[in-house]
Design a protein around this motif. Sequence first.
Motif, PDB file in Angstrom:
ATOM      1  N   GLY A  45       0.917  -1.383   0.240  1.00 24.34           N
ATOM      2  CA  GLY A  45       0.165  -0.235   0.067  1.00 24.34           C
ATOM      3  C   GLY A  45       0.699   1.483  -0.233  1.00 24.34           C
ATOM      4  O   GLY A  45       1.144   2.355   0.640  1.00 24.34           O
ATOM      5  N   LYS A  90       1.421   3.868  -1.495  1.00 25.47           N
ATOM      6  CA  LYS A  90       1.081   5.705  -1.924  1.00 25.47           C
ATOM      7  C   LYS A  90       0.256   5.851  -0.864  1.00 25.47           C
ATOM      8  O   LYS A  90      -0.123   7.565  -0.912  1.00 25.47           O
ATOM      9  N   GLY A  91      -0.144   5.425   0.184  1.00 22.96           N
ATOM     10  CA  GLY A  91      -0.740   5.482   1.419  1.00 22.96           C
ATOM     11  C   GLY A  91       0.176   7.044   1.924  1.00 22.96           C
ATOM     12  O   GLY A  91       1.133   7.148   1.893  1.00 22.96           O
ATOM     13  N   THR A 123      -6.739  -8.150  -2.995  1.00 30.03           N
ATOM     14  CA  THR A 123      -7.979  -8.694  -3.408  1.00 30.03           C
ATOM     15  C   THR A 123      -7.509  -9.395  -4.369  1.00 30.03           C
ATOM     16  O   THR A 123      -8.093 -10.110  -4.479  1.00 30.03           O
ATOM     17  N   ALA A 142      -5.359  -0.547   2.810  1.00 26.11           N
ATOM     18  CA  ALA A 142      -6.420  -0.283   3.278  1.00 26.11           C
ATOM     19  C   ALA A 142      -7.916   0.220   2.065  1.00 26.11           C
ATOM     20  O   ALA A 142      -7.465   1.451   1.927  1.00 26.11           O
ATOM     21  N   ILE A 202      -1.609  -2.731  10.281  1.00 20.80           N
ATOM     22  CA  ILE A 202      -1.721  -1.835  10.957  1.00 20.80           C
ATOM     23  C   ILE A 202      -3.330  -1.870  11.130  1.00 20.80           C
ATOM     24  O   ILE A 202      -3.769  -2.046   9.853  1.00 20.80           O
ATOM     25  N   SER A 203      -4.005  -2.218  12.552  1.00 17.53           N
ATOM     26  CA  SER A 203      -4.955  -2.121  12.105  1.00 17.53           C
ATOM     27  C   SER A 203      -5.978  -0.267  13.267  1.00 17.53           C
ATOM     28  O   SER A 203      -5.053   0.412  13.149  1.00 17.53           O
ATOM     29  N   ASP A 223      -9.160   1.829  16.136  1.00 23.31           N
ATOM     30  CA  ASP A 223      -9.569   1.421  16.658  1.00 23.31           C
ATOM     31  C   ASP A 223     -11.326   1.193  16.475  1.00 23.31           C
ATOM     32  O   ASP A 223     -12.390   1.100  17.777  1.00 23.31           O
ATOM     33  N   TYR A 260     -16.367  -0.137   7.736  1.00 24.29           N
ATOM     34  CA  TYR A 260     -14.686  -0.202   8.318  1.00 24.29           C
ATOM     35  C   TYR A 260     -14.857  -1.229   9.097  1.00 24.29           C
ATOM     36  O   TYR A 260     -13.813  -1.821   9.756  1.00 24.29           O
ATOM     37  N   THR A 306      -3.888   1.520  15.460  1.00 21.56           N
ATOM     38  CA  THR A 306      -4.312   3.000  15.945  1.00 21.56           C
ATOM     39  C   THR A 306      -5.373   3.726  15.822  1.00 21.56           C
ATOM     40  O   THR A 306      -5.918   3.478  15.319  1.00 21.56           O
ATOM     41  N   TRP A 359      -7.270   7.797  14.819  1.00 28.07           N
ATOM     42  CA  TRP A 359      -7.146   9.181  13.969  1.00 28.07           C
ATOM     43  C   TRP A 359      -5.978   9.935  13.300  1.00 28.07           C
ATOM     44  O   TRP A 359      -5.054  10.865  14.127  1.00 28.07           O
TER      45      TRP A 359
HETATM   46  N1  LIG Z   1      -6.292   7.227   9.033  1.00 28.45           N
HETATM   47  C1  LIG Z   1      -6.899   7.040   9.776  1.00 28.45           C
HETATM   48  O1  LIG Z   1      -7.167   7.813  10.436  1.00 28.45           O
HETATM   49  C2  LIG Z   1      -6.563   5.805  10.492  1.00 28.45           C
HETATM   50  C3  LIG Z   1      -6.929   5.319  11.651  1.00 28.45           C
HETATM   51  C4  LIG Z   1      -6.808   4.281  12.468  1.00 28.45           C
HETATM   52  C5  LIG Z   1      -6.096   3.410  11.033  1.00 28.45           C
HETATM   53  N2  LIG Z   1      -6.310   3.176  10.151  1.00 28.45           N
HETATM   54  C6  LIG Z   1      -5.265   2.572   9.629  1.00 28.45           C
HETATM   55  O2  LIG Z   1      -4.327   2.848   9.179  1.00 28.45           O
HETATM   56  C7  LIG Z   1      -3.310   1.853   8.010  1.00 28.45           C
HETATM   57  C8  LIG Z   1      -2.831   3.637   7.592  1.00 28.45           C
HETATM   58  O3  LIG Z   1      -3.054   4.385   6.790  1.00 28.45           O
HETATM   59  P1  LIG Z   1      -3.487   5.703   5.844  1.00 28.45           P
HETATM   60  O4  LIG Z   1      -4.642   6.680   6.082  1.00 28.45           O
HETATM   61  O5  LIG Z   1      -2.375   5.889   5.362  1.00 28.45           O
HETATM   62  O6  LIG Z   1      -4.030   5.164   4.224  1.00 28.45           O
HETATM   63  P2  LIG Z   1      -4.309   5.673   3.118  1.00 28.45           P
HETATM   64  O7  LIG Z   1      -3.792   7.136   3.313  1.00 28.45           O
HETATM   65  O8  LIG Z   1      -6.176   5.844   2.173  1.00 28.45           O
HETATM   66  O9  LIG Z   1      -3.783   4.678   2.105  1.00 28.45           O
HETATM   67  C9  LIG Z   1      -4.112   3.573   2.110  1.00 28.45           C
HETATM   68  C10 LIG Z   1      -2.988   2.785   0.702  1.00 28.45           C
HETATM   69  O10 LIG Z   1      -4.334   1.216   0.568  1.00 28.45           O
HETATM   70  C11 LIG Z   1      -4.219   1.151  -0.764  1.00 28.45           C
HETATM   71  N3  LIG Z   1      -5.043   0.348  -1.269  1.00 28.45           N
HETATM   72  C12 LIG Z   1      -6.818   0.721  -1.202  1.00 28.45           C
HETATM   73  N4  LIG Z   1      -7.281  -1.368  -1.542  1.00 28.45           N
HETATM   74  C13 LIG Z   1      -6.174  -1.388  -2.106  1.00 28.45           C
HETATM   75  C14 LIG Z   1      -6.169  -2.674  -2.878  1.00 28.45           C
HETATM   76  N5  LIG Z   1      -6.420  -3.472  -2.951  1.00 28.45           N
HETATM   77  N6  LIG Z   1      -4.500  -2.995  -2.971  1.00 28.45           N
HETATM   78  C15 LIG Z   1      -3.390  -2.640  -2.566  1.00 28.45           C
HETATM   79  N7  LIG Z   1      -3.591  -1.352  -1.445  1.00 28.45           N
HETATM   80  C16 LIG Z   1      -4.378  -1.411  -1.589  1.00 28.45           C
HETATM   81  C17 LIG Z   1      -4.481   2.808  -1.447  1.00 28.45           C
HETATM   82  O11 LIG Z   1      -3.666   2.576  -2.529  1.00 28.45           O
HETATM   83  P3  LIG Z   1      -4.285   3.622  -3.688  1.00 28.45           P
HETATM   84  O12 LIG Z   1      -3.187   4.651  -3.606  1.00 28.45           O
HETATM   85  O13 LIG Z   1      -4.265   2.656  -4.809  1.00 28.45           O
HETATM   86  O14 LIG Z   1      -6.123   3.936  -3.356  1.00 28.45           O
HETATM   87  C18 LIG Z   1      -4.102   3.497  -0.562  1.00 28.45           C
HETATM   88  O15 LIG Z   1      -2.801   3.594  -0.842  1.00 28.45           O
HETATM   89  C19 LIG Z   1      -4.924   1.385   7.205  1.00 28.45           C
HETATM   90  O16 LIG Z   1      -4.758   0.334   7.220  1.00 28.45           O
HETATM   91  C20 LIG Z   1      -5.697   2.003   7.798  1.00 28.45           C
HETATM   92  O17 LIG Z   1      -7.073   1.328   8.266  1.00 28.45           O
HETATM   93  C21 LIG Z   1      -6.513   5.043   9.963  1.00 28.45           C
END
Ligand SMILES: NC(=O)c1ccc[n+]([C@@H]2O[C@H](COP(=O)([O-])OP(=O)(O)OC[C@H]3O[C@@H](n4cnc5c(N)ncnc54)[C@H](OP(=O)(O)O)[C@@H]3O)[C@@H](O)[C@H]2O)c1
Length: 297
Positions: free
Chosen positions: A12, A14-15, A42, A64, A103-104, A106, A129, A153, A155
Amino acid sequence: MSGTPRKVALVGAKGMLARMVQASTPPHMAIQGFKRPEFDLTDADQVRRAMEVFRPDVIINCSAFTQVDRCESEEGLATRVNGDGPGCLAAVARDLDATLVHISTDYVFPGDAERPYLEGDATGPISAYGRSKLKGEQAIRESGLIKYFIVRTSWLYGPWGKNFVETILRLAAEREELRIVADQIGCPTYTGDLAAAIFRLLDLEDDQTACGLYGIYHFANEGQCSWYDFACEIVSLARQKGLPVKTRRIEPIKTEQFPLPAKRPAYSVFDTKKYKMAVAASIPSWQKSLSTYFEVR
Ligand SMILES: NC(=O)c1ccc[n+]([C@@H]2O[C@H](COP(=O)([O-])OP(=O)(O)OC[C@H]3O[C@@H](n4cnc5c(N)ncnc54)[C@H](OP(=O)(O)O)[C@@H]3O)[C@@H](O)[C@H]2O)c1
């Protein structure tokens, strides 16, 4: 920590969090990013093939389906990405003798607790979600993989991503009044701190005396606040830094005054003692890390 760097597959890539993980990689790790479209979680065959070619020592899964409200109408896809995907990575990690960091969130909790959530507390997601992310945790735990860290984690914000801090800064520059939810309590987490925590946990593997180190960990910045408190601190820091701020008033509102498709936990503060004891380190307060973010954004 001498010798050949450990090979790390960053899934992942790019996230928002992944990019901070990449930027924070210590010299004793050699990281390679895997991202869509060549690497889609997937597609189990594609995932296995890519990992069998790369042969990582560590897989860090930052991917995710994170659009919480969209997950309500697309729960099937959410389950495939957030539920089955981590299970597939765990099976591959098991077969390659690699360690998995996943990474999961709250959102696996219902949010009705009266004290910070411990790793062993009963889960009970109240959104699609949250259900999909809990399935991911369960799939890892049932995969037969021993070497895994599930890091929950909350927010999250940091550079390279859409996040609450950037949204508030944009709105503060445009609007005289902001209305922000004040009855959801949690803890903001800076991606820089979480990325450092991931590598600290991985370094525990070098300590031959460490036992029982694998499993679930809670990680968030220290302290707790509402979205309203968080927004007030963001606007106050923006003023101090001389950023454009039009906002004169921030009104605290109730969740029901800002209806969204997915329910959010009302209370999702983490107890992070397990992490702090394992790595023998403290975690910065959310206010301190927010001000760090203002320096680097
Ligand atoms: N953001 C929050 O507030 C938060 C809070 C608690 C936990 N988390 C967890 O922390 C982690 C990182 O979150 P983040 O905020 O960095 O997320 P993010 O910026 O949305 O990045 C998620 C990445 O997952 C990729 N992705 C989605 N579907 C996919 C697939 N089928 N195959 C491969 N890659 C895929 C996306 O790719 P594309 O760029 O191609 O769409 C994106 O680059 C996640 O597990 C999230 O559940 C986040």
